[in-house]
Design an enzyme around this catalytic site. Sequence first.
Site, PDB file in Angstrom:
ATOM      1  N   ILE A  86      34.453  44.400   2.008  1.00  9.26           N
ATOM      2  CA  ILE A  86      33.964  45.631   1.393  1.00  9.26           C
ATOM      3  C   ILE A  86      32.454  45.752   1.532  1.00  9.26           C
ATOM      4  O   ILE A  86      31.926  46.832   1.802  1.00  9.26           O
ATOM      5  CB  ILE A  86      34.376  45.685  -0.097  1.00  9.26           C
ATOM      6  CG1 ILE A  86      35.890  45.867  -0.215  1.00  9.26           C
ATOM      7  CG2 ILE A  86      33.664  46.831  -0.814  1.00  9.26           C
ATOM      8  CD1 ILE A  86      36.418  45.833  -1.642  1.00  9.26           C
ATOM      9  N   ASP A 132      23.159  31.525  -0.184  1.00  5.99           N
ATOM     10  CA  ASP A 132      24.401  31.107  -0.825  1.00  5.99           C
ATOM     11  C   ASP A 132      24.225  31.269  -2.335  1.00  5.99           C
ATOM     12  O   ASP A 132      23.504  30.501  -2.978  1.00  5.99           O
ATOM     13  CB  ASP A 132      24.708  29.648  -0.480  1.00  5.99           C
ATOM     14  CG  ASP A 132      26.010  29.163  -1.092  1.00  5.99           C
ATOM     15  OD1 ASP A 132      26.686  29.963  -1.776  1.00  5.99           O
ATOM     16  OD2 ASP A 132      26.356  27.977  -0.895  1.00  5.99           O
ATOM     17  N   TYR A 227      38.451  34.639 -13.013  1.00  7.71           N
ATOM     18  CA  TYR A 227      38.031  35.688 -12.082  1.00  7.71           C
ATOM     19  C   TYR A 227      37.994  37.048 -12.778  1.00  7.71           C
ATOM     20  O   TYR A 227      36.987  37.760 -12.719  1.00  7.71           O
ATOM     21  CB  TYR A 227      38.979  35.742 -10.888  1.00  7.71           C
ATOM     22  CG  TYR A 227      38.717  36.891  -9.950  1.00  7.71           C
ATOM     23  CD1 TYR A 227      37.647  36.867  -9.062  1.00  7.71           C
ATOM     24  CD2 TYR A 227      39.537  38.023  -9.954  1.00  7.71           C
ATOM     25  CE1 TYR A 227      37.396  37.931  -8.205  1.00  7.71           C
ATOM     26  CE2 TYR A 227      39.296  39.082  -9.101  1.00  7.71           C
ATOM     27  CZ  TYR A 227      38.224  39.036  -8.231  1.00  7.71           C
ATOM     28  OH  TYR A 227      37.986  40.097  -7.390  1.00  7.71           O
TER      29      TYR A 227
END
Length: 357
Positions: A86, A132, A227
């Site tokens: 995305i 990162d 999550y």
Amino acid sequence: MKPVPFTIDSFKFVLDQVVEDLKGVFAGTNDILAILGAYYAARRVYGAVSTVAEAVYVHLLGRATNVDWVKNYGPWAVVTGSSEGIGRAYANELALRGLNIVLISRNERRLARAKSEIEMDCKVNVQYIVADFAAENQGDLYKTIETALADKEVGLLVNNVGVMYDYPDVLLNITQQKLWQLIYVNIGAATMMTHMLLPGMVERGKGGVVVVSSGSSTQMTPQMTVYSATKRYLDYFIHSLAYEYRDSGVTFQCLIPFYTATRMTGYSERLSKGGWIVPDASRYANSAIETFGRSQCTTGYFPHTLQLWIGQAVPNWLWMWGSEKLNNSLRKEALARLAKRATKYGSQEVLSDANKS
């Protein structure tokens, strides 16, 4: 003559009078209940009509307007997690609208390829930063990013970077390393990147901040517990910011996509195939970008909005029951695929690594 005593007839008269009075009270109560019922029904009808009208406005009418993105927001856009999926597709959509792009992700090879493709297709300036967001030294990470962006007038920030479990599972099967990744990436990145770039937008009186949440955050979702909780944070975060800076000229948006065919859903062959309900990243981003400035919180994609309506209509226990059934199925599929790969390559290393992640 002796006076007539207070008889049963007298009592019956009093009782009849009390009954008549109570009838009047209950008749008035019935009228009140009827009014309240009509008001409730009207509110429900109005809410349903308003929801449908808003969806038409957000998903359909947005495509009929032309927006000068550079003038309204600024010349540069920063997109995190943009080497693929995305984020990569959304960066391409912004570049098509004339914005220069800064891509931020951890895989330099994919970043370089994305930079080359966007520059070729859109004729804009594209730069990238290798970072990162799960790095242990978070302070150095954001100092490096801030230094790289210091000379740019960033008008749009798209907080897309995110991590998920390798496949749906219960909490105690998730390693501490993965849990820290979820916190650093899903919560920390959006918070710190916004804190870094929002001051310039406020100072200029224009700009935009987008966070990419998840449909799993709309209700408690078993086997995606951490999550979905981190993605719920993004929803609260952006809504509160929008209120705090409502007079700043900065536009805020929370996107809550449901399943999209990206590498994050690669554990499932069914989800990876995509389709109308599970779009690929390009289709999703093309739809989502048109909703910016029209809705503070949206799925970004009309079929996902239909899924959201269904999710909001069912009780929480039913959502959790259905989510558990679905995620059990997806986990079994993921483990079967991993076992097949391990057999193919003559090693259990693939399977054991997945169980540790």
